[in-house]
Enzyme design. Structure first.
Site, PDB file in Angstrom:
ATOM      1  N   ARG A 161      -9.694  -7.258  -1.806  1.00  0.00           N
ATOM      2  CA  ARG A 161      -9.403  -7.349  -0.364  1.00  0.00           C
ATOM      3  C   ARG A 161      -9.573  -8.790   0.142  1.00  0.00           C
ATOM      4  O   ARG A 161     -10.099  -9.021   1.238  1.00  0.00           O
ATOM      5  CB  ARG A 161     -10.312  -6.419   0.442  1.00  0.00           C
ATOM      6  CG  ARG A 161     -10.064  -4.953   0.224  1.00  0.00           C
ATOM      7  CD  ARG A 161      -8.677  -4.535   0.712  1.00  0.00           C
ATOM      8  NE  ARG A 161      -8.535  -3.100   0.701  1.00  0.00           N
ATOM      9  CZ  ARG A 161      -8.237  -2.382  -0.382  1.00  0.00           C
ATOM     10  NH1 ARG A 161      -8.014  -2.985  -1.540  1.00  0.00           N
ATOM     11  NH2 ARG A 161      -8.124  -1.070  -0.295  1.00  0.00           N
ATOM     12  N   SER A 213      -9.907   2.012   5.945  1.00  0.00           N
ATOM     13  CA  SER A 213     -11.322   1.759   5.635  1.00  0.00           C
ATOM     14  C   SER A 213     -11.871   0.713   6.594  1.00  0.00           C
ATOM     15  O   SER A 213     -11.297  -0.354   6.739  1.00  0.00           O
ATOM     16  CB  SER A 213     -11.470   1.226   4.213  1.00  0.00           C
ATOM     17  OG  SER A 213     -10.930   2.118   3.288  1.00  0.00           O
ATOM     18  N   GLU A 220     -14.087  -4.497   6.699  1.00  0.00           N
ATOM     19  CA  GLU A 220     -12.830  -4.680   5.975  1.00  0.00           C
ATOM     20  C   GLU A 220     -11.732  -4.972   6.990  1.00  0.00           C
ATOM     21  O   GLU A 220     -10.783  -5.682   6.698  1.00  0.00           O
ATOM     22  CB  GLU A 220     -12.515  -3.411   5.172  1.00  0.00           C
ATOM     23  CG  GLU A 220     -11.465  -3.589   4.091  1.00  0.00           C
ATOM     24  CD  GLU A 220     -10.085  -3.216   4.548  1.00  0.00           C
ATOM     25  OE1 GLU A 220      -9.138  -3.540   3.844  1.00  0.00           O
ATOM     26  OE2 GLU A 220      -9.941  -2.616   5.624  1.00  0.00           O
TER      27      GLU A 220
HETATM   28  N1  EPU Z   1     -16.738   9.372  -1.182  1.00  0.00           N
HETATM   29  C1  EPU Z   1     -17.777   9.994  -0.522  1.00  0.00           C
HETATM   30  N2  EPU Z   1     -17.543  10.501   0.731  1.00  0.00           N
HETATM   31  C2  EPU Z   1     -16.320  10.419   1.317  1.00  0.00           C
HETATM   32  C3  EPU Z   1     -15.257   9.803   0.637  1.00  0.00           C
HETATM   33  C4  EPU Z   1     -15.487   9.266  -0.615  1.00  0.00           C
HETATM   34  O1  EPU Z   1     -18.893  10.075  -1.026  1.00  0.00           O
HETATM   35  O2  EPU Z   1     -16.207  10.887   2.477  1.00  0.00           O
HETATM   36  C5  EPU Z   1     -17.009   8.757  -2.502  1.00  0.00           C
HETATM   37  C6  EPU Z   1     -16.521   9.573  -3.654  1.00  0.00           C
HETATM   38  O3  EPU Z   1     -17.474   9.501  -4.681  1.00  0.00           O
HETATM   39  C7  EPU Z   1     -15.273   8.862  -4.105  1.00  0.00           C
HETATM   40  C8  EPU Z   1     -15.572   7.427  -3.736  1.00  0.00           C
HETATM   41  O4  EPU Z   1     -16.389   7.505  -2.567  1.00  0.00           O
HETATM   42  O5  EPU Z   1     -15.063   8.995  -5.459  1.00  0.00           O
HETATM   43  C9  EPU Z   1     -14.329   6.591  -3.448  1.00  0.00           C
HETATM   44  O6  EPU Z   1     -13.588   7.232  -2.406  1.00  0.00           O
HETATM   45  P1  EPU Z   1     -11.997   7.063  -2.248  1.00  0.00           P
HETATM   46  O7  EPU Z   1     -11.332   7.312  -3.539  1.00  0.00           O
HETATM   47  O8  EPU Z   1     -11.569   7.864  -1.066  1.00  0.00           O
HETATM   48  O9  EPU Z   1     -11.814   5.507  -1.983  1.00  0.00           O
HETATM   49  P2  EPU Z   1     -12.610   4.437  -1.098  1.00  0.00           P
HETATM   50  O10 EPU Z   1     -13.387   3.580  -2.027  1.00  0.00           O
HETATM   51  O11 EPU Z   1     -13.370   5.077   0.014  1.00  0.00           O
HETATM   52  C10 EPU Z   1     -10.683   2.684  -1.338  1.00  0.00           C
HETATM   53  C11 EPU Z   1      -9.911   1.772  -0.425  1.00  0.00           C
HETATM   54  C12 EPU Z   1      -8.827   2.555   0.321  1.00  0.00           C
HETATM   55  C13 EPU Z   1      -7.900   3.190  -0.706  1.00  0.00           C
HETATM   56  C14 EPU Z   1      -8.734   4.119  -1.609  1.00  0.00           C
HETATM   57  C15 EPU Z   1      -7.928   4.744  -2.720  1.00  0.00           C
HETATM   58  C16 EPU Z   1     -11.465   0.009   0.220  1.00  0.00           C
HETATM   59  C17 EPU Z   1     -12.318  -0.569   1.313  1.00  0.00           C
HETATM   60  N3  EPU Z   1     -10.818   1.142   0.515  1.00  0.00           N
HETATM   61  O12 EPU Z   1     -11.385   3.613  -0.494  1.00  0.00           O
HETATM   62  O13 EPU Z   1      -8.064   1.629   1.071  1.00  0.00           O
HETATM   63  O14 EPU Z   1      -6.872   3.940  -0.085  1.00  0.00           O
HETATM   64  O15 EPU Z   1      -9.798   3.334  -2.232  1.00  0.00           O
HETATM   65  O16 EPU Z   1      -7.662   3.826  -3.720  1.00  0.00           O
HETATM   66  O17 EPU Z   1     -11.385  -0.575  -0.858  1.00  0.00           O
HETATM   67  C18 EPU Z   1      -8.038   0.568   3.213  1.00  0.00           C
HETATM   68  O18 EPU Z   1      -8.281  -0.484   2.611  1.00  0.00           O
HETATM   69  O19 EPU Z   1      -7.889   0.600   4.450  1.00  0.00           O
HETATM   70  C19 EPU Z   1      -7.939   1.806   2.455  1.00  0.00           C
HETATM   71  C20 EPU Z   1      -7.730   2.982   3.024  1.00  0.00           C
END
Ligand code: EPU
Length: 338
Positions: free
Chosen positions: A163, A238, A334
């Site tokens: 990012r 995010s 972010e």
């Molecule tokens: N999780 C929780 N609670 C929740 C959601 C997720 O505990 O409510 C945990 C789970 O263990 C899950 C992990 O967090 O495995 C990761 O969650 P998720 O796959 O939803 O991804 P994220 O890390 O929360 C990132 C990006 C998103 C992108 C997704 C999918 C960042 C800041 N965010 O989110 O990007 O869509 O991965 O690849 O890196 C954005 O940048 O605006 C965005 C939406």
């Protein structure tokens, strides 16, 4: 050419009631140059806006907001299995993804349904489901604000990180991105399905060998299930970045929380899931006034309708302080807060 006291509510997906002192929408490089050399352009702080999906206006902007609206996308070359596509900054990101998939070009499928426009994509090196923009990036054209000259940036010039890019660091506020060239595949596409949510969904659908189009449909379904539609519930995706910590700190956390999710990014660094920290700290689904954290994805702050800037900042600060107290971890925004 300029509008005064323009409401920005419809120009950013979080939907707060903020105003710009001056506002202008530009459709071409010539139009942009004219704006930058005008008295209003020279004498006011500038803010460049694409789809407004990563910008949160917590207060009025006392300057000129330039809305980048140049459209156009076309194939500009091919070499071996690679095809090069140039898209103008004002193109909607997901429309570009769909268009490349219709042509049979591979590379953008995992990045389906990300809100925003092409010009903003390299700034924060957008990423999802195991793919980041840098993986498909060839070069970009940008206008230097101080000189009105156009410069080409190759991949190595952009210093992409998680990012992050040179446009958020050293060159922040100095260039406006005009267009981006992507390097995509014509055949033998590299299908990336290792991200947990994708492999689970493919299995559920009984798909073992997905096409790029099928993969895009899977990504769209996952995003629609987990993330709020900004047209229905204001949000900017995010709100915080996933924190990166040292191996030492990670081991200490793992000893306390054996189920903590993490992704090693080097032998010395681990990326943690901010959503997990937030959920475990009890903030998922919370609501303070008209802001809150989304009930299905803890990392997304939402506007329940009448949110105001101070509520956004107060909730963000309260969460940062609490996560720091509980885990010793700093959460960085972010989104771009203004
Ligand atoms: N999780 C929780 N609670 C929740 C959601 C997720 O505990 O409510 C945990 C789970 O263990 C899950 C992990 O967090 O495995 C990761 O969650 P998720 O796959 O939803 O991804 P994220 O890390 O929360 C990132 C990006 C998103 C992108 C997704 C999918 C960042 C800041 N965010 O989110 O990007 O869509 O991965 O690849 O890196 C954005 O940048 O605006 C965005 C939406």
């Amino acid at each position: 050419m300029f509008t005064r006291s323009q409401s920005l509510r419809d120009y950013h997906t979080f939907g707060l009631a903020a105003e710009a002192r001056y506002f202008v929408s530009v459709r071409s490089t010539a139009g942009l140059k004219a704006v930058l050399t005008s008295a209003v352009g020279r004498e006011n702080p500038l803010l460049f806006l694409g789809g407004g999906s990563n910008t949160v206006f917590t207060r009025d902007f006392d300057g000129l907001v330039v809305h980048l609206n140049a459209k156009g996308k076309r194939v500009v070359g091919a070499r071996g299995n690679s095809v090069f596509v140039r898209a103008q900054a004002g193109e909607d990101w997901h429309e570009l993804v769909c268009w490349t998939l219709q042509q049979g070009f591979g590379g953008l499928e995992n990045l389906s349904l990300i809100p925003g426009r092409v010009g903003a994509a390299p700034i924060q090196n957008i990423g999802a489901y195991g793919v980041a923009l840098e993986d498909v990036f060839h070069e970009l054209s940008a206008l230097e604000i101080a000189t009105n000259e156009i410069k080409t940036f190759a991949r190595s010039d952009c210093c992409f990180g998680y990012r992050d890019s040179v446009f958020k660091g050293e060159l922040k506020g100095r260039y406006v991105i005009l267009s981006v060239v992507f390097r995509l595949t014509r055949a033998d596409h590299r299908i990336r399905t290792s991200y947990g949510a994708i492999s689970d969904e493919l299995q559920r659908r009984g798909i073992t060998d997905p096409s790029i189009q099928a993969l895009s449909r899977v990504v769209v379904a996952i995003r629609q299930r987990q993330l709020p539609n900004p047209k229905v519930l204001g949000n900017s995706g995010s709100f915080f970045k996933n924190p990166v910590v040292s191996a030492q700190r990670f081991e200490a956390l793992k000893a306390r929380y054996p189920d903590i999710p993490s992704y090693p990014i080097s032998p010395q660094k681990h990326k943690l899931a901010a959503a997990w920290l937030i959920e475990r700290a009890g903030w998922k689904g919370c609501r303070k006034g008209d802001v809150g954290m989304y009930a299905k994805q803890a990392l997304v702050m939402v506007n329940h309708g009448g949110a105001i800037g101070t509520e956004v900042l107060e909730l963000a600060r309260a969460m940062q302080a609490d996560i720091h107290e509980k885990y010793g971890i700093e959460l960085d925004a972010e989104v771009e807060l203004h």
